[in-house]
Design an enzyme around this catalytic site. Structure first.
Site, PDB file in Angstrom:
ATOM      1  N   HIS A 114     -15.481  22.743 -21.747  1.00  0.00           N
ATOM      2  CA  HIS A 114     -16.174  23.668 -22.509  1.00  0.00           C
ATOM      3  C   HIS A 114     -17.715  23.847 -22.199  1.00  0.00           C
ATOM      4  O   HIS A 114     -18.168  24.981 -22.163  1.00  0.00           O
ATOM      5  CB  HIS A 114     -16.068  23.215 -24.109  1.00  0.00           C
ATOM      6  N   ASP A 118     -19.548  26.097 -30.519  1.00  0.00           N
ATOM      7  CA  ASP A 118     -18.022  25.941 -30.261  1.00  0.00           C
ATOM      8  C   ASP A 118     -17.159  26.085 -31.174  1.00  0.00           C
ATOM      9  O   ASP A 118     -17.479  26.004 -32.402  1.00  0.00           O
ATOM     10  CB  ASP A 118     -18.129  25.024 -29.254  1.00  0.00           C
TER      11      ASP A 118
END
Length: 461
Positions: A21, A117
């Protein structure tokens, strides 16, 4: 704001503590900062040294975060690469305890946007309180969001969560209604509905809370790649959905380790198969056996990079290396390698990967044929996108119940795009692959995606 004042934009980037990520957030940061956008990049202090090696612009400032103590989480566990998979849930608990720290930082910094996120569902509430725009940045392909993490996924379920059979089928309104997952893929997706620390803690609930409460959604894709899936996402969330494009990485710099360069150079152009599944995938012994034996019977040279749990690394590496019969033609290695530089080497012509979309992009831009062997989560849908929609790669056929693949299936997939290229499916795949590679290499097109997105952000503030 006009485009000439893009340097006034200030964005905080706040990815999940996993390098799968962190990397796309940083790739996007590098792109945006080249357009004059100021970036403040949040991550745990232990991740900052590794992140600093990937920064290529002075407009990016790295902000170290202090992780609070959580029972059961060893000190120094600051990314998912530092821990076994089951412990990642404790890291999410740790993340949730960081809300006061994040609010204090944002109050002081006053950015225009916070890009956050999938498990940071409390960020939009803090942003709204402080008058900051919140941007949910999905590092996953649009097909993954369209299939899995949207309101339609549970609306038609007989129970509170989907059954295995329901998960095999796409949600109502999904663009490609004839897509049917195998049992092992659907079973893996059921993980997102497990509550590990009380109601609302499962991945599905976190993602939906993020997407429903944010100011806008940003997807790392474009209409050319995923138009129908993007349109479906827009109908599900009824708010601005922006596109960053696939965020193609910059060409690798530096020189390849002479050890690999010398070995690769002994083989003809585009003849070597490179195989890697990322730093957090551990194959079982039998699948390692089938993988290496399958590569050997292709008749092609190969380099396999595998990762193992730290305590088992020495024994498992020895096991894998002993499976290679012709050690001049096949190499098994563990640890970090210069993946982009290996893929870019003239001798490498095929990439067997876990179908992470960043890896797919690296393979295409490096002119390596794609053999797809997804291992978990969104990788299964990325593989469907590349093999079914783009028709630019081949997915290894696997057993329905448990995802087992044999050496013959692996060999057949590799040979279809590397050896039997005058007959289908290899011939058609290569034609489509060349078309998509040309698109991924059109630098001005991809610069346009970022330039247009900056203008859209300026209009929002």
């Amino acid at each position: 704001m006009g485009s000439s004042s893009s340097n006034k934009l200030h964005i905080v980037m706040f990815p999940w503590f996993a390098f799968g990520h962190i990397s796309p957030f940083l790739q996007l940061s590098n792109k945006l900062s080249s357009h004059g956008v100021k970036i403040s990049f949040f991550s745990a202090s232990g991740n900052i040294p590794r992140i600093s090696l990937m920064v290529n612009n002075n407009n990016i400032k790295l902000i170290p975060l202090t992780l609070p103590t959580v029972d059961g989480l060893p000190p120094g566990s600051e990314s998912t690469s530092d821990m076994p998979p089951h412990m990642a849930e404790l890291l999410k608990t740790c993340l949730d305890k960081m809300q006061p720290q994040i609010e204090s930082l944002l109050t002081e910094m006053k950015p225009h946007f916070v890009f956050f996120d999938f498990c940071h569902q409390w960020v939009p509430q803090i942003c709204e309180k402080l008058g900051i725009k919140s941007m949910f940045f999905s590092v996953f392909s649009a097909i993954s969001t369209a299939y899995l993490t949207n309101p339609a996924r549970v609306l038609a379920c007989a129970g509170d969560i989907p059954s295995l059979e329901e998960m095999k089928k796409p949600p109502t309104g999904f663009p490609e209604s004839n897509l049917l997952l195998k049992s092992y893929e659907a079973r893996d997706f059921l993980y997102v509905f497990i509550n590990f620390s009380g109601p609302g803690s499962c991945i599905y609930d976190r993602v939906l809370a993020c997407m429903l409460s944010c100011s806008a959604i940003l997807i790392k894709s474009c209409v050319e790649l995923e138009g129908p899936y993007i349109d479906f996402v827009k109908t599900q969330f009824q708010k601005p959905v922006f596109l960053a494009g696939p965020v193609v990485p910059e060409p690798p710099t530096g020189s390849l380790d002479p050890k690999w360069d010398l070995w690769l150079t002994t083989f003809p152009s585009k003849s070597v198969v490179f195989c890697s599944f990322g730093s957090e995938t551990f194959l079982k012994d039998e699948q390692i056996r089938q993988l290496i034996t399958g590569l050997e019977i292709t008749g092609l040279p190969f380099l396999v990079v595998l990762n193992f749990p730290p305590r088992e690394e020495k024994a498992k590496l020895s096991f894998a290396q002993n499976l290679v019969k012709d050690k001049e033609r096949g190499v098994v290695y563990t640890g970090w390698v210069q993946q982009q530089l290996i893929l870019a080497h003239d001798s490498v012509g095929c990439y067997v990967s876990h179908s992470g979309f960043s890896s797919v992009t690296e393979g295409i831009t490096s002119d390596c044929q794609l053999v797809l062997l997804p291992q978990k989560g969104d990788q299964y849908l990325n593989s469907k996108l590349v093999s079914r929609d783009m028709k630019a790669g081949v997915e290894v056929n696997r057993r329905d119940e448990d995802g087992y693949f044999g050496k013959e299936e692996l060999c057949k997939a590799v040979r279809s795009v590397m050896v039997d290229v005058e007959e289908d499916p290899g011939r058609t795949i290569r034609v489509n692959y060349d078309k998509w590679r040309k698109f991924f290499l059109e630098k001005e097109v991809h610069e346009g995606f970022i330039r247009d997105f900056v203008k859209e952000m300026e209009a929002m503030v």
